[in-house]
Design a protein around this motif. Structure first.
Motif, PDB file in Angstrom:
ATOM      1  N   THR A  12       0.807  -1.215   0.000  1.00  0.00           N
ATOM      2  CA  THR A  12       0.000   0.000   0.000  1.00  0.00           C
ATOM      3  C   THR A  12       0.844   1.270   0.000  1.00  0.00           C
ATOM      4  O   THR A  12       0.457   2.269  -0.593  1.00  0.00           O
ATOM      5  CB  THR A  12      -0.915  -0.002   1.255  1.00  0.00           C
ATOM      6  OG1 THR A  12      -1.581  -1.254   1.291  1.00  0.00           O
ATOM      7  CG2 THR A  12      -1.932   1.096   1.230  1.00  0.00           C
ATOM      8  N   LYS A  15       7.919   3.018   1.829  1.00  0.00           N
ATOM      9  CA  LYS A  15       8.490   3.773   2.938  1.00  0.00           C
ATOM     10  C   LYS A  15      10.006   3.821   2.780  1.00  0.00           C
ATOM     11  O   LYS A  15      10.613   2.820   2.414  1.00  0.00           O
ATOM     12  CB  LYS A  15       8.181   3.093   4.290  1.00  0.00           C
ATOM     13  CG  LYS A  15       6.773   3.298   4.829  1.00  0.00           C
ATOM     14  CD  LYS A  15       5.725   2.439   4.231  1.00  0.00           C
ATOM     15  CE  LYS A  15       5.937   0.964   4.427  1.00  0.00           C
ATOM     16  NZ  LYS A  15       4.856   0.165   3.782  1.00  0.00           N
ATOM     17  N   GLU A 136      -9.630   1.303   5.465  1.00  0.00           N
ATOM     18  CA  GLU A 136      -9.821   2.306   4.408  1.00  0.00           C
ATOM     19  C   GLU A 136     -11.222   2.216   3.816  1.00  0.00           C
ATOM     20  O   GLU A 136     -11.873   3.223   3.559  1.00  0.00           O
ATOM     21  CB  GLU A 136      -8.781   2.123   3.307  1.00  0.00           C
ATOM     22  CG  GLU A 136      -7.430   2.681   3.699  1.00  0.00           C
ATOM     23  CD  GLU A 136      -6.338   2.305   2.706  1.00  0.00           C
ATOM     24  OE1 GLU A 136      -6.645   2.049   1.530  1.00  0.00           O
ATOM     25  OE2 GLU A 136      -5.176   2.258   3.130  1.00  0.00           O
ATOM     26  N   GLN A 245       5.293   3.011  11.197  1.00  0.00           N
ATOM     27  CA  GLN A 245       5.158   2.518   9.811  1.00  0.00           C
ATOM     28  C   GLN A 245       6.548   2.320   9.172  1.00  0.00           C
ATOM     29  O   GLN A 245       6.650   1.747   8.092  1.00  0.00           O
ATOM     30  CB  GLN A 245       4.320   3.525   9.005  1.00  0.00           C
ATOM     31  CG  GLN A 245       3.683   2.919   7.766  1.00  0.00           C
ATOM     32  CD  GLN A 245       2.694   3.855   7.096  1.00  0.00           C
ATOM     33  OE1 GLN A 245       2.415   4.950   7.588  1.00  0.00           O
ATOM     34  NE2 GLN A 245       2.146   3.434   5.973  1.00  0.00           N
TER      35      GLN A 245
HETATM   36  P1  ADP Z   1       2.182  -2.082   3.549  1.00  0.00           P
HETATM   37  O1  ADP Z   1       3.600  -2.307   4.046  1.00  0.00           O
HETATM   38  O2  ADP Z   1       1.415  -3.332   3.306  1.00  0.00           O
HETATM   39  O3  ADP Z   1       2.136  -1.108   2.410  1.00  0.00           O
HETATM   40  P2  ADP Z   1       1.787  -0.229   5.778  1.00  0.00           P
HETATM   41  O4  ADP Z   1       2.410  -0.770   7.025  1.00  0.00           O
HETATM   42  O5  ADP Z   1       2.558   0.836   5.066  1.00  0.00           O
HETATM   43  O6  ADP Z   1       1.410  -1.410   4.779  1.00  0.00           O
HETATM   44  O7  ADP Z   1       0.363   0.311   6.164  1.00  0.00           O
HETATM   45  C1  ADP Z   1      -0.496   0.836   5.193  1.00  0.00           C
HETATM   46  C2  ADP Z   1      -1.829   1.127   5.832  1.00  0.00           C
HETATM   47  O8  ADP Z   1      -1.652   2.056   6.909  1.00  0.00           O
HETATM   48  C3  ADP Z   1      -2.821   1.751   4.892  1.00  0.00           C
HETATM   49  O9  ADP Z   1      -3.828   0.803   4.597  1.00  0.00           O
HETATM   50  C4  ADP Z   1      -3.369   2.957   5.652  1.00  0.00           C
HETATM   51  O10 ADP Z   1      -4.737   2.941   5.658  1.00  0.00           O
HETATM   52  C5  ADP Z   1      -2.846   2.772   7.072  1.00  0.00           C
HETATM   53  N1  ADP Z   1      -2.542   4.058   7.717  1.00  0.00           N
HETATM   54  C6  ADP Z   1      -1.590   4.939   7.329  1.00  0.00           C
HETATM   55  N2  ADP Z   1      -1.605   6.013   8.160  1.00  0.00           N
HETATM   56  C7  ADP Z   1      -2.585   5.801   9.076  1.00  0.00           C
HETATM   57  C8  ADP Z   1      -3.100   6.543  10.194  1.00  0.00           C
HETATM   58  N3  ADP Z   1      -2.599   7.745  10.541  1.00  0.00           N
HETATM   59  N4  ADP Z   1      -4.113   5.998  10.911  1.00  0.00           N
HETATM   60  C9  ADP Z   1      -4.610   4.799  10.580  1.00  0.00           C
HETATM   61  N5  ADP Z   1      -4.170   4.048   9.544  1.00  0.00           N
HETATM   62  C10 ADP Z   1      -3.181   4.546   8.795  1.00  0.00           C
END
Ligand code: ADP
Length: 257
Positions: A12, A15, A136, A245
């Motif tokens: 998604t 990073k 989401e 994250q």
């Molecule tokens: P991936 O590594 O699978 O891409 P991530 O660990 O980066 O996943 O998480 C992505 C998810 O984090 C997204 O689905 C998004 O909705 C959620 N997200 C990002 N920021 C926030 C926030 N401030 N509050 C809640 N959820 C969040």
């Protein structure tokens, strides 16, 4: 000049962390989209120019995450479970024994021994329930930004019991609850508890740490309402680091020499 880059090409979000002496000097994320390597290289350029560096100041790049193989500029790749384990072991100063990672499309539980080695691992990637994508979709139906879910659920006294664990059914359940006039706050609190129960189930007794700490990371761990529901369901303290994250991207840099 001793800088390392960690790139986590997730389902998604992409990073990136710029690291010096095992400390994060710069971090940024962008949504995952076609052309992941080009997007990741834009992040690298951004870090170099915003930090006043030259490209030659970057010694090594490590890539992890589901798109790691697309990153030909990375000299090293590492799987996301190992990167997460190494990152949290380091950042928790060895205190972490259990990681709950919620990503955009999966949910993982990783158990660590006292040396930070992976002792056990479970993943739910068959179903979107409990993942970032689930939240989401709920945010869209509720017409409420995900960033305000934490505040909203604090306003509800009692969580609503949601019956559906499947995303598709949860969607229609939310629509019908809204039609009946149930306040959004109660629905959101109910969603947090239903996801927290799902995580508790995945964790099971066997994976609940007997010693050491339990940490939540991944994007959805930035939702304080989910954290509160998880602590309520587990009857244990659950820790969240600053910038949760980016743990996996940071952990990838620890696998470099
Ligand atoms: P991936 O590594 O699978 O891409 P991530 O660990 O980066 O996943 O998480 C992505 C998810 O984090 C997204 O689905 C998004 O909705 C959620 N997200 C990002 N920021 C926030 C926030 N401030 N509050 C809640 N959820 C969040």
């Amino acid at each position: 000049m001793g800088y390392k880059i960690g790139l986590d090409l997730g389902s998604t979000a992409i990073k990136m962390v710029l690291v010096k002496n095992n400390e994060i000097a710069w971090s940024r994320k962008v949504p995952t989209a076609p052309g992941q390597e080009a997007l990741a290289l834009e992040l690298v350029k951004g870090a170099v120019s915003e930090c006043g560096l030259k490209e030659s100041d970057i010694d090594q790049i490590a890539a992890t995450g589901y798109g790691k193989k697309l990153m030909s500029a990375a000299g090293h790749t590492v799987d996301e479970i190992s990167a997460n384990a190494q990152g949290l072991h380091w950042l928790s100063e060895g205190r972490c024994r259990t990681i709950i990672n919620i990503g955009g499309q999966d949910l993982k539980v990783i158990n660590l021994n006292e040396n930070g080695r992976i002792a056990d691992f479970k993943m739910n990637d068959k179903c979107a329930a409990g993942t970032g994508r689930f939240f989401e979709q709920a945010a869209r139906i509720l017409d409420t930004p995900l960033e305000s879910f934490g505040e909203m659920s604090k306003l509800a006294d009692e969580p609503l019991e949601l019956n559906s664990t499947c995303v598709v059914f949860a969607e229609s359940e939310i629509v019908s609850l809204l039609a009946k006039g149930v306040p959004k706050e109660r629905i959101i609190k109910g969603l947090h508890h239903s996801v927290a129960r799902r995580i508790t189930h995945l964790l099971g007794n066997r994976n609940t740490p007997k010693s050491g700490d339990i940490y939540l990371d991944g994007g959805p761990s930035q939702n304080p309402g989910l954290l509160e529901a998880l602590e309520d369901e587990l009857l244990m303290e659950v820790k969240v680091l600053p910038n949760p994250q980016f743990t996996v991207a940071f952990g990838a840099t620890l696998s470099l020499n």
